[in-house]
Structures are given as structure tokens and as C-alpha cells.
Scaffold this active site. Structure first.
Site, short mmCIF file in Angstrom:
data_model
loop_
_atom_site.label_atom_id
_atom_site.label_comp_id
_atom_site.label_asym_id
_atom_site.label_seq_id
_atom_site.Cartn_x
_atom_site.Cartn_y
_atom_site.Cartn_z
N ASP A 161 -21.85 10.56 -41.82
CA ASP A 161 -21.01 9.63 -42.57
C ASP A 161 -21.32 8.21 -42.10
O ASP A 161 -20.83 7.77 -41.05
CB ASP A 161 -19.52 9.93 -42.38
CG ASP A 161 -18.64 9.10 -43.29
OD1 ASP A 161 -18.56 9.41 -44.48
OD2 ASP A 161 -18.05 8.11 -42.80
N GLU A 172 -21.20 4.16 -41.93
CA GLU A 172 -20.39 2.99 -42.26
C GLU A 172 -21.37 1.83 -42.43
O GLU A 172 -22.35 1.73 -41.68
CB GLU A 172 -19.37 2.67 -41.17
CG GLU A 172 -18.32 3.76 -40.97
CD GLU A 172 -17.51 4.06 -42.21
OE1 GLU A 172 -17.23 3.10 -42.98
OE2 GLU A 172 -17.15 5.23 -42.42
N ASP A 184 -24.30 8.10 -49.19
CA ASP A 184 -24.97 7.86 -47.91
C ASP A 184 -26.49 8.05 -48.03
O ASP A 184 -27.26 7.20 -47.55
CB ASP A 184 -24.44 8.82 -46.84
CG ASP A 184 -22.94 8.67 -46.64
OD1 ASP A 184 -22.54 8.02 -45.67
OD2 ASP A 184 -22.17 9.22 -47.45
N HIS A 196 -12.34 5.68 -42.19
CA HIS A 196 -13.43 4.70 -42.27
C HIS A 196 -14.02 4.36 -40.90
O HIS A 196 -14.83 3.44 -40.81
CB HIS A 196 -13.01 3.43 -43.02
CG HIS A 196 -12.67 3.68 -44.46
ND1 HIS A 196 -13.56 4.24 -45.35
CD2 HIS A 196 -11.52 3.47 -45.15
CE1 HIS A 196 -12.98 4.36 -46.53
NE2 HIS A 196 -11.73 3.91 -46.44
N ASP A 252 -14.38 10.12 -39.29
CA ASP A 252 -14.56 10.76 -40.59
C ASP A 252 -15.42 12.01 -40.46
O ASP A 252 -15.15 13.04 -41.09
CB ASP A 252 -15.18 9.78 -41.59
CG ASP A 252 -14.18 8.75 -42.09
OD1 ASP A 252 -12.98 8.88 -41.78
OD2 ASP A 252 -14.59 7.81 -42.80
#
Length: 600
Positions: free
Chosen positions: A397, A399, A506, A563, A568
Site C-alpha cells: 500500500d 502513500e 498502486d 492512510h 493500512d
């Protein structure tokens, strides 16, 4: 004789039981329909269980009951998958339920207790389930009438709306002389800065065209432009768009748009007055006329005859101002206006002044309505009876850099976490976690830091994306992991894996675009992956909106910070563990060409 009489009573009771059977839907039933079907099935079972074998045989012979009644069969299993899984599909939409305590609509200081929520959207269509609910629960209304685009055969008149100073908030006095087909025409005309646009909307346009024109989404022909200029429009106040151009989300053919910059010229006070203009218009639309047989009049009459007025909700993801945004994040100002107008007509509340604070009117509809996500107790579509085909999941995941209202180009990864989940045990065995220093936009926005919790100091001490990609490959090699598509020699201790993400962004957009900006290849290990939302839907037959909705439906709470990439990943790993426990067989859902370059 007594036996015949008793059998006659049984026949009569059976006939009455069949007469009250709910109508069988042609498609997938709503939760309310399903509840009604199951309740009827239960009554049928109780009735038959109370009979002796001889009475049941006589009843079956007389009524030719060789199989369960159709409604009972439907209630047993609504489709093949539901029958094989032993459970009906879960609705993918949240249920809208009234709050258990009084709530404020926002037009005044009054609080109201609602015992029913009625949602609407389309002005043209309603499902069979909605139609039956309108008839059975609400006494015969037609919820399509609540849409602003609903065309009224007898037309609609709207009087001027004067504020405390005597100013007409409808702006144009001539609107009081018009009979228009819908409330949308009046609403869009009232927003216009120029009289020519207001008259064009009232004289020439259908309700749908009025909405598109007011939102600058209606392409005009040369003739329409010429007509507007003759009516007084400024020739320079039009914009020519080529084929394929988009404006406000609408793809256009070659055409003229009214107004420069993609916006119809509108009055300067529009944002402040538009809620009150809408309330005024729907008051006129639903005013009670006992002599009228129009659909709005009949609907108003029916609603006013109910013990209490229901709370109306425009339920769609396409609008967060007038509708609820589907999840309750929207303001539902149209639904609030209609509900207020009906409450005033019922005499339960006084007429609200046009002085309500806008902040309350714009508050999320979730403050008025419970948005109950469906809960999942077991899978509807178990997928495996043996060990999973993939040995490990690499939960990923990213960011990335972001800003409120404007996406940086390119978005650059600033957090790169991965968790290694054993598909046989559902346990997390290893973690990989790096922060990355962006090079195109090295300074994080305040919005980005607030959203992710990642500070400027953190990314300044991070590694480059190239170093992170080298590190993840080393981590995979040390774990003896090979992509699932590769030939895995388990005799030599190697294992297969697939990356898993929550959505495709992603690996289908973020990583390829950032590498493409620097004219670099996407490593082949990222060419295939699992979108857990797709897998979740295939397993449970309910479509999630994101990680938090999957957690809610599985009865899990959010752990850590939403987030935060690593948090996550840990929450997504918990979802995967539950899915594996429920018989999920992980398989690739998405792919990209690993060797291709992606341009910016």
C-alpha cells in the site's frame, strides 16, 4: 361432515395464506423483499406443520402442491449461487435507516424523529422492488416525483421569493408568469446572471437540458448560439470545443458552450441563496391540491395521510451537495428541502424562515441517517477445498505526494510498506518498510502530512525510489519468493507470491507513472497482482468501496492510522486472513506489462 367442514376451513386458510404471498421479483430482490419472502415462507411452514399427515395429503392433492410455492422456493434460494452457498447475496449498498434519536434538518431549530427513510434518484426509472415498496409500505406513492427532473404533465408555477428586504431571491420577476415542465427549469433559471439565459432555459429546454445548460455541459448548435445572441447574449461569451473535449465530466461533440472557462455566467450570491431557492421551489411543487390527479398531488396526499412524514434522501454517488454521495458524506440538500416542505404541509412544523445557517444545511447526511453496511457472516462462494495455489501474499500500500484539490504530476511514492502473508496460516511472517524521498516535488504539502502523518523530516531522511526497488527485490530473494507466474521449484525451497493491493492504483498508475516520468521500466515482479476489492466481491458477492468498508462488513475495527501505509497494510492483511479462513483461493486479478515504459 365435520371432517369436510374442517378440510374446508383448511382450504380457506390456505387460500388466504397464498393470497397474502409477496409478489415474486423478476430480478434480485431488495433486502426488504427478501425479508417479506422469508417471513411468508415461515408462515407457510408453520401452517403445514400444524396439519396432520392426512390433512397435508388432502391439501396437496386438491391444490396440486408437488413443490414448494414459488415464493417459498424464491425465499429458499434467490439464484443458483445463493442456493449452492446456502445464503442469499448481500446487498452491496448500505441500508438507510433512521436515527434512533431526533435529528435536525437544518432549516430551523426544530428536531424531528423519523421512523422511515425513503431514498430516490432517477426521474425515469424505479426498480420493481422500489415500485412494490412504494405500493405496499407507502400507500401508493411514486418516488420518481422527488427528482428535480421529473416532468409534470400539468406544469409547475413558482411564485416570487422575497427576502426581508423585499428582494426576489428567484431573481427574475418574469419567472412568476411561467408554467415550466419541472422544478429543474426554475432552479437553473434562478441561478443565471443574464436574463437571456433564464428565458432560454424556460422557453426552449427540457428539464434534462436545463440541468446540462446550467452546469455548462450542454453543447449548443450554431443556430442555438445565433438565437441566444439575437436575444441579447454577448457573442464573445461562448466557448468552442472540439470533438472529444470534456467539461464537468461530460464528453462533448464539436459544439459551443455558453460561458467562458466552463461555467455559465451566474449571479454572485448563488452559493448563499441556492438552498432557499430550492426549498421555495419544492414547496410550490408539492403544495396540496385535492382536485388534482397529478402524480405529485397524489404522492403529496398519500404522504400527508401517513402517521409521520418519512425522511427523503437523494441517494447517488454522483452528487455530494444535493444528494448524499451514496455513503452519507453528501449533504442531501434536495432531500432535506422536500422533507421540510412536507412537514410544513402536514402542519407539524411552522414555515421555516429563509435564514438558516448554511453550515448545518451542508452537514453530511450521515448525521441524519444510519448508513448500515451489510455484515458478512460466511462466504457465499467458497473457492477452495485444498491448499491455496499461491504460497504468499505481499500486501502493498503506497502513500504518495498529494495536495488538496490538485494532484502533483507525477505523484511520487513517499512510503513503501509490504507485509508477507502466508496463505496457509493467514499469518504475517515478515515486514518490509521504507520511506522514500521525492525528487520532482521534494517538499510535502501540509495536506499530505495531515492525511498520511508523514513529515518532511521523515522523507528527507528516506531513500530514493530506485534504492527502494532494489531493496524490495533483495527482500524477496532472501525470502526465496518468485512471482506466481514463474516456475517455482519447491524442492529447492522457493515459494510463489503475488502482490496484493486495495484497488489497482498502486501498481497500475502510481508506480508506472513515476517510473515513466524518469523513462524507466517497471520491474517484472510488479506486472501481476491481486486487487483485494475484486477478490472480496468474488468471495462474498458484496462490492466494497474500500478498506474501511471491508473491515466494517467483516465486523473488524480499524487499527492504527488510516492512510499510514504500514497501518493500512496491517489492516488489509487482517482482511486477507479472514478471507483465507473463509475459503478464499487467491488468484491474480490484474496485470500490467512489466517491461513497458509509461510516459508521464
Amino acid at each position: 361432515m365435520a371432517t369436510n367442514t374442517a378440510q374446508g376451513n383448511i382450504d380457506g386458510l390456505w387460500a388466504a395464506l397464498q393470497a397474502e404471498a409477496p409478489a415474486v421479483p423478476k430480478g434480485k430482490p431488495s433486502p426488504r423483499q427478501l425479508e417479506m419472502l422469508r417471513a411468508h415462507k415461515s408462515r407457510v411452514k408453520e401452517f403445514l406443520a400444524a396439519l396432520s399427515p392426512e390433512q397435508r395429503s388432502a391439501l396437496a392433492e386438491k391444490n396440486k402442491i408437488s413443490k414448494p410455492a414459488k415464493a417459498e422456493r424464491i425465499a429458499k434460494g434467490l439464484n443458483k449461487k445463493a442456493r449452492s452457498g446456502g445464503q442469499a447475496p448481500v446487498s452491496e449498498h448500505p441500508r438507510l435507516l433512521p436515527k434512533s434519536e431526533p435529528v435536525r434538518l437544518g432549516w430551523d431549530d426544530q428536531s424531528h424523529f423519523f421512523d422511515q427513510v425513503v431514498w430516490f434518484y432517477s426521474h425515469r426509472n424505479r426498480s420493481k422492488a422500489q415500485e412494490q415498496e412504494d405500493v405496499s409500505l407507502l400507500g401508493g406513492i411514486d418516488r420518481r416525483v422527488f427528482s428535480n427532473l421529473f416532468e409534470q404533465n400539468e406544469g409547475l408555477r413558482v411564485s416570487p421569493l422575497l427576502d426581508m428586504s423585499g428582494r426576489n431571491l428567484m431573481r427574475w420577476d418574469f419567472l412568476g408568469d411561467f408554467v415550466a415542465p419541472s422544478s429543474e427549469n426554475f432552479f437553473q433559471a434562478a441561478k443565471c446572471l443574464h436574463e437571456v439565459d433564464a428565458k432560454f432555459i424556460m422557453n426552449e429546454l427540457s428539464p434534462l437540458q436545463a440541468a446540462e445548460y446550467g452546469q455548462c455541459r450542454m453543447g449548443l448548435t450554431d443556430k442555438q448560439r445565433e438565437d441566444l445572441i439575437k436575444m441579447g447574449a454577448d457573442p464573445d461569451d461562448f466557448l468552442w470545443v472540439e470533438s472529444g473535449a470534456t467539461n464537468n465530466g461530460l464528453k462533448l461533440s464539436p459544439a459551443w458552450l455558453r460561458g467562458q472557462g466552463g461555467k455559465l455566467p451566474r449571479r454572485s450570491d448563488w452559493e448563499e441563496v441556492k438552498p432557499f431557492v430550492m426549498l421555495h421551489i419544492v414547496r410550490q411543487k408539492f403544495r396540496f391540491n385535492p382536485d388534482s390527479d397529478s402524480i405529485p398531488a397524489k404522492t403529496t396526499k398519500t404522504l400527508l395521510s401517513l402517521p409521520s412524514i418519512p425522511l427523503l434522501v437523494e441517494h447517488t454517488a454522483n452528487d455530494i451537495t444535493w444528494a448524499d454521495g451514496k455513503t452519507g458524506k453528501g449533504s442531501n440538500m434536495l432531500g432535506k428541502a422536500i422533507t421540510q416542505a412536507l412537514l410544513e404541509l402536514s402542519g407539524k412544523v411552522p414555515v421555516a424562515p429563509m435564514t438558516a445557517p448554511l453550515a448545518k444545511l451542508r452537514s453530511p447526511n450521515s448525521e441524519l441517517v444510519e448508513y448500515s453496511q451489510p455484515s458478512i457472516t460466511k462466504p457465499l462462494n467458497p473457492q477452495r477445498v485444498c491448499d491455496p495455489e499461491v504460497d504468499y501474499l505481499c500486501v502493498l500500500d503506497f502513500e504518495a505526494t498529494c495536495n488538496n484539490g490538485q494532484t502533483p504530476k507525477p505523484q511520487e511514492i513517499i512510503e513503501f510498506p509490504t507485509l508477507l502473508v502466508n496463505t496457509r496460516t493467514g499469518k504475517v511472517e515478515k515486514e518490509f518498510h521504507l520511506y522514500i524521498k521525492p525528487d520532482v516535488h521534494p517538499t510535502l504539502s501540509d495536506f499530505c502530512t495531515e492525511l498520511t502523518g508523514i513529515t518532511q523530516v521523515t522523507v528527507d531522511s528516506g531513500v530514493s525510489l530506485e534504492e527502494a526497488l532494489q531493496s524490495i527485490q533483495t527482500w524477496l530473494d532472501e525470502s526465496n519468493l518468485l512471482p506466481h507466474t514463474a516456475k517455482v521449484d519447491k524442492g529447492h525451497g522457493s515459494f510463489s507470491f503475488l502482490f496484493l493491493t486495495c484497488g489497482d492504483w498502486d501498481l497500475s498508475q502510481c508506480l508506472p507513472r513515476q517510473l515513466g516520468w524518469h523513462n524507466k521500466d517497471v520491474p517484472y515482479v510488479f506486472a501481476q497482482w491481486i486487487n483485494v476489492k475484486t477478490a472480496f466481491y468474488k468471495l462474498y458477492r458484496v462490492k466494497p468501496t474500500g478498506m474501511t468498508s471491508m473491515l466494517r462488513m467483516l465486523g473488524m475495527g480499524l487499527e492504527g492510522r488510516h492512510h499510514s501505509g504500514i497501518d493500512d497494510c496491517r489492516n488489509i492483511a487482517r482482511i486477507c486472513s479472514r478471507m483465507l479462513e473463509d475459503g478464499w483461493n487467491p488468484k491474480q486479478t490484474s496485470q500490467k506489462n512489466g517491461g513497458a515504459k509509461y510516459s508521464s
